[in-house]
Design a protein around this motif. Structure first.
Motif: not given
Length: 108
Positions: A58-85
């Motif tokens: 589920m975590r892998n799918w979630t990071f894949m979805a985040l990358r697809e939606i945003t076009d951001q090649p960020l790491a698979s790390d929730a805190s990195v995504w929180q900061d980016w958002y």
């Protein structure tokens, strides 16, 4: 938005891997929703990525979805995504709302 929320619920709670996978596609890229609609659920996806109860798949799918939606090649790390958002989420949403439908990957 109701249909998108329904897809998100299927993505996170359906007992079938196949259903979750298809719902994940709908949420992330190749489904029925415009990019600006999918961008609205990014905070929920980030919460899911940070959830210690989420399975590795589920975590892998979630990071894949985040990358697809945003076009951001960020790491698979929730805190990195929180900061980016926090820093870029509003401007990314505005970009998707301004763009012609055919210029925004995922809206075809």
């Amino acid at each position: 938005m109701k249909l998108l929320t329904s897809s998100l619920i299927s993505f996170t709670h359906d007992p079938s891997d196949a259903v979750r996978d298809r719902a994940g596609c709908n949420v992330s890229d190749c489904g029925n929703f415009m990019r600006k609609q999918r961008m609205r659920i990014v905070p929920k996806l980030i919460e899911l990525a940070a959830d210690s109860q989420a399975t590795p798949q589920m975590r892998n799918w979630t990071f894949m979805a985040l990358r697809e939606i945003t076009d951001q090649p960020l790491a698979s790390d929730a805190s990195v995504w929180q900061d980016w958002y926090a820093q870029h989420g509003t401007e990314k949403m505005a970009e998707f709302e301004r763009a012609d439908w055919w210029r925004v990957h995922g809206d075809q």
